[in-house]
Design an enzyme around this catalytic site. Structure first.
Site, mmCIF file in Angstrom:
data_model
loop_
_atom_site.group_PDB
_atom_site.id
_atom_site.type_symbol
_atom_site.label_atom_id
_atom_site.label_comp_id
_atom_site.label_asym_id
_atom_site.label_seq_id
_atom_site.Cartn_x
_atom_site.Cartn_y
_atom_site.Cartn_z
ATOM 1 N N LYS A 105 -30.192 5.091 -61.494
ATOM 2 C CA LYS A 105 -31.571 5.521 -61.697
ATOM 3 C C LYS A 105 -32.519 4.338 -61.877
ATOM 4 C CE LYS A 105 -34.203 9.135 -63.983
ATOM 5 N NZ LYS A 105 -34.218 10.168 -65.030
ATOM 6 N N MET A 132 -5.375 35.147 -42.031
ATOM 7 C CA MET A 132 -4.483 34.079 -41.586
ATOM 8 C C MET A 132 -3.339 33.877 -42.581
ATOM 9 S SD MET A 132 -3.902 32.277 -39.052
ATOM 10 C CE MET A 132 -5.173 31.692 -37.940
ATOM 11 N N PHE A 142 -23.867 10.652 -69.924
ATOM 12 C CA PHE A 142 -24.086 12.040 -69.501
ATOM 13 C C PHE A 142 -24.191 12.108 -67.971
ATOM 14 C CE2 PHE A 142 -27.081 15.578 -68.539
ATOM 15 C CZ PHE A 142 -26.188 16.597 -68.829
ATOM 16 N N GLN A 143 -23.447 13.005 -67.389
ATOM 17 C CA GLN A 143 -23.395 13.198 -65.929
ATOM 18 C C GLN A 143 -23.025 11.932 -65.188
ATOM 19 O OE1 GLN A 143 -26.908 15.468 -64.690
ATOM 20 N NE2 GLN A 143 -25.712 17.304 -65.116
ATOM 21 N N GLU A 145 -24.117 21.988 -53.832
ATOM 22 C CA GLU A 145 -24.093 20.711 -53.121
ATOM 23 C C GLU A 145 -23.083 20.679 -51.975
ATOM 24 O OE1 GLU A 145 -24.168 21.052 -56.391
ATOM 25 O OE2 GLU A 145 -25.766 19.793 -57.230
#
Ligand SMILES: Cc1ncc(C[n+]2csc(CCOP(=O)(O)OP(=O)(O)O)c2C)c(N)n1
Ligand SMILES: [Mg+2]
Lengths: 177, 602
Positions: free
Chosen positions: B175, B498, B125-126, B63
């Site tokens: 949802k 760097m 959940f989630q 993502e």
């Protein structure tokens, strides 16, 4: 407070008119904590449009540059309608409400303290809103420094608890936010 | 839609699901592509996507990459980039991308799934507090709690993302809102109730700016990402203004391409790894015009020594960027393009002549600084010689001159990024995509993906380091799936260069954990993903590999072995002033003098 030089530290009372949406307070508080600004006092309540808009009053302090930055940062939050620096834009009123509890029983020689507390309350225009044989609760409204002074006077007389609202402020005269 | 004066005879009964309404709103916002990754809470959206053809979905492999891809899309097109991720880990994975877009002012709308409203707060959940987590990483965010708000919020999110100083906006979508029926409302034509950024500059202030500029003996024009964000017309106006005034111009890292690099009035990039002439001109100027840059610490160096003798004008669309780090005499709030047009008009309207002899003296001074040739390097040419990283970029630039396609460059973060900024010359805006503000390793590959999606026929090159590229290497899968012919040009110095450079200069050459051990074989890795792998080990192989890469119509990883010891110069060490820059390793002893105060700076 020092308001003279650019480097001088000053206290600012800022009023912010916001959409009363979930998370707006977290957004404002997060802005202050995330950028390391001070919050000396913060109050919030719905004020307009059937509760659709809220007013947040913030007392903060910093250099002139920091205070200008705070105002600009507040102003660019999407739900913010207006930001007004009351302490800069002109004369204003700033008031707090406080309830203060004194525990000074009649017995054990506390009677003198009770009388003294009542006398001082009278002089400060604090109202007795609760009393028992062992305690008083005074209610008082006024400028922050006046409330501070009253708290100090009550300390030796049995000061037990203080509950303050924080500052609500408004401009004098016809000026509106 | 009906207005209040003509209420409908019957209230509109919603017939479409929230997910369908969402897609309709996206279409009305002109969205043609979404970068996303599915999961339980967004299945209704994926179902709605399945049933239509107007919006293309690009399936990323992480993502974070979806957001960077959307950033690449946005920066190369000037449009809003759109991301779709699931709740919980989908949303938390996107956070780095959002923070990146926030710091670089890139317009993104990120749709995140959420558990149904009745489960919010239950540690379902989630479930993650997505609006809480992303609040400081976005310009604004929304949690849609009522179906009736859905369409309005989507339109508003696009408005907020692209207006004023652009930025990322999250819409958290429970949802049940996606499944339940929702009414549709088209984009509002009324102004937003509270967010109305000022775009038109104050004409009186513009006239004062012109007066200040005309009085200058040593003027300097310093421009940033704000000019790019204001659209190509703003860059065109900048070029006209710079030419009309005859003044020198420098760009920030974010602003490269706004003014043509080949123009004689361009002094190159300024800042920590900017050119000697740009930084000394900043230090020595007497009137400084900043358009759409933010006096970032990479640019200013030590604040109390920054451009000490100049009167400063700052034009910015974001009032909070003005007087934040550097106090300025003349603040002007407005869109960079509008302001430049206004400056052009006011310049002609003001009869005061410019002090040409003084300006000519100033240019002579600048030319002596230029004579220092601060970007020089020595590349040995005997066969077998090790490739200097600067030379690799220079050859890449030169060999791409023959390419007929439009060329876009993205980068990862590190020395290679700075060398790309120094040695690749940008002539147009929106062709250079780099993570400037957040400095996110792993940005370049997914950003290149987003650019290539937006410009299928263009040549898109990610100039990468071997360490950074591994941070989103999984996106090789996405490139393969969509046959995106992105070219990954790795300057492989086997170090987090760097980091190594700072350790050498500031920490007694103790190279703690900065060696890139156990690197993959990038040629085989390319092969594993169905791409083409190429390698150049010495200077005699470089041109051949670049040519082969450019000629290839597939995804390519070119692994260019470069000198591991090379440092990026010029450099203004942390906490130093512009006129204390180090030009090369010969003078790097100078940084021994960096104080602890300087060392605490990043
Ligand atoms: C996500 C992330 N983690 C850590 C850093 C700190 N960092 C900046 S540059 C760099 C090294 C990059 O190495 P490489 O990609 O090989 O580029 P080079 O400097 O060698 O060109 C690191 C670790 C960062 N910028 N981003
Ligand atoms: Mg490296």
């Amino acid at each position: 407070m020092a308001q003279d030089s650019n480097n001088g530290y000053r206290t600012a009372t800022i009023a912010v008119l916001v959409d009363n949406e979930p998370g707006i307070l977290a957004r404002v508080v997060g802005l202050f904590s995330g950028r390391g600004y001070n919050i000396d006092s913060l109050t919030v309540a719905a004020v307009e449009d059937n509760g659709q808009r809220s007013r947040i009053n913030i007392v903060t302090s910093g250099t002139e540059m920091v205070i200008e930055q705070i105002k600009a940062q507040l102003d660019r939050l999407v739900p913010v309608h207006r930001v007004s620096d009351l302490s800069k834009d002109g004369p204003h009123l700033a008031r707090e409400m406080m309830m203060i509890k004194i525990i000074c029983p009649h017995q054990d020689g506390g009677g003198g303290n009770r009388a003294e507390a009542l006398r001082l309350a009278d002089a400060f225009r604090a109202r007795v809103v609760d009393a028992s044989t062992e305690s008083f609760v005074f209610e008082m409204t006024g400028a922050t420094d006046k409330l501070d002074a009253f708290v100090e006077l009550m300390r030796p007389l049995g000061l037990a608890e203080v509950s303050r609202t924080g500052v609500a402020a408004i401009a004098r005269g016809t000026r509106v936010i | 839609m009906t207005d209040a004066a003509h209420p409908p005879a019957h209230p509109v009964i919603p017939t479409a699901s929230g997910a369908e309404i969402l897609l309709r709103a996206l279409k009305d916002q002109g969205v043609d592509v979404i970068f996303g990754y599915p999961g339980g809470s967004v299945l209704p959206i994926y179902d709605a996507l399945f049933n239509q053809n107007a919006i293309r979905h690009i399936l990323v492999r992480h993502e974070q990459a979806a957001v960077h891809a959307a950033e690449g899309y946005a920066r190369s097109t000037g449009r809003v980039g759109v991301v779709l991720v699931t709740s919980g880990p989908g949303a938390t994975n996107a956070v780095t991308g959002l923070a990146d877009a926030l710091l670089d002012s890139i317009p993104i709308v990120c749709l995140t799934g959420q558990v149904p409203t009745h489960l919010i707060g239950n540690d379902a959940f989630q479930e993650a507090d997505t609006t809480g987590i992303t609040r400081p990483a976005t310009k604004h965010n929304y949690l849609v709690k009522r179906s009736g708000d859905l369409a309005r919020i989507i339109h508003e999110a696009f408005y907020v993302a692209r207006s004023g100083r652009p930025g990322p906006v999250v819409i958290d979508l429970p949802k049940d809102i996606l499944i339940g029926k929702a009414p549709y409302t088209p984009p509002a034509e009324t102004p937003h109730r509270s967010y109305r950024p000022r775009t038109e500059p104050d004409t009186a202030l513009i006239a004062r700016a012109v007066a200040m500029l005309k009085s200058a003996r040593r003027p300097m024009i310093y421009t940033g990402g704000g000019v790019i964000n204001a659209g190509p017309a703003a860059s065109a106006a900048l070029a006209r203004f710079v030419h009309k005034t005859g003044f020198p111009c420098t760009n920030t890292l974010m602003g490269l391409g706004a003014f043509p690099a080949s123009d004689p009035q361009f002094l190159g990039m300024l800042g920590m790894h900017g050119t000697y002439e740009a930084n000394l001109a900043m230090h020595g100027c007497d009137v400084l015009l900043n358009v759409g840059a933010r006096f970032d610490d990479r640019v200013t160096g030590r604040l109390n020594a920054f451009s000490p003798d100049s009167r400063k004008i700052h034009i910015d669309i974001d009032p909070s960027s003005i007087n934040k780090n550097v106090p300025v005499e003349l603040p002007i709030v407005g869109d960079a393009g509008r302001a430049l047009e206004a400056l052009l008009a006011a310049w002609d309207a003001d009869p005061t002549p410019v002090d040409r002899p003084a300006i000519a003296t100033w240019w002579r001074q600048i030319d002596t600084w230029r004579g220092n040739n601060c970007l020089r390097f020595t590349q040995p040419h005997e066969p077998g010689s090790i490739i200097k990283p600067q030379y690799a970029i220079q050859r890449l630039y030169e060999l791409t001159r023959a390419v007929k396609q439009d060329i876009f460059i993205t980068t990862e973060v590190g020395q290679h990024q700075m060398w790309a900024a120094q040695y690749f010359k940008f002539e147009q805006p929106n062709h250079w995509m780099t993570s400037g503000g957040l400095g996110t390793m792993g940005y370049g590959l997914p950003a290149a993906m987003g650019v290539q999606i937006a410009h299928p026929d263009a040549l898109v090159i990610d100039i990468a380091g071997e360490a950074s590229i591994l941070m989103n290497i999984q996106e090789m899968g996405t490139l393969s799936q969509y046959r995106l012919p992105v070219k990954v040009f790795i300057l492989n110095n086997e170090y987090m260069g760097m980091v190594r450079q700072w350790q050498e200069l500031l920490h007694g050459s103790r190279y703690s954990e900065s060696y890139s051990a156990a690197l993959p074989d990038f040629v085989k890795l390319a092969d594993a993903y169905g791409a083409v792998g190429l390698r150049a080990k010495s200077v005699d192989e470089l041109d051949g590999v670049i040519r082969e890469m450019l000629a290839c119509d597939r995804t390519v990883i070119a692994d260019i072995a470069v000198d591991p010891k090379e440092n990026c110069y010029p450099m203004i060490p942390s906490g130093a002033a512009h006129n204390e820059m180090i030009l090369g390793s010969e003078s790097a002893g100078g940084v021994a003098g960096v104080t602890d105060e300087g060392k605490v700076l990043v």
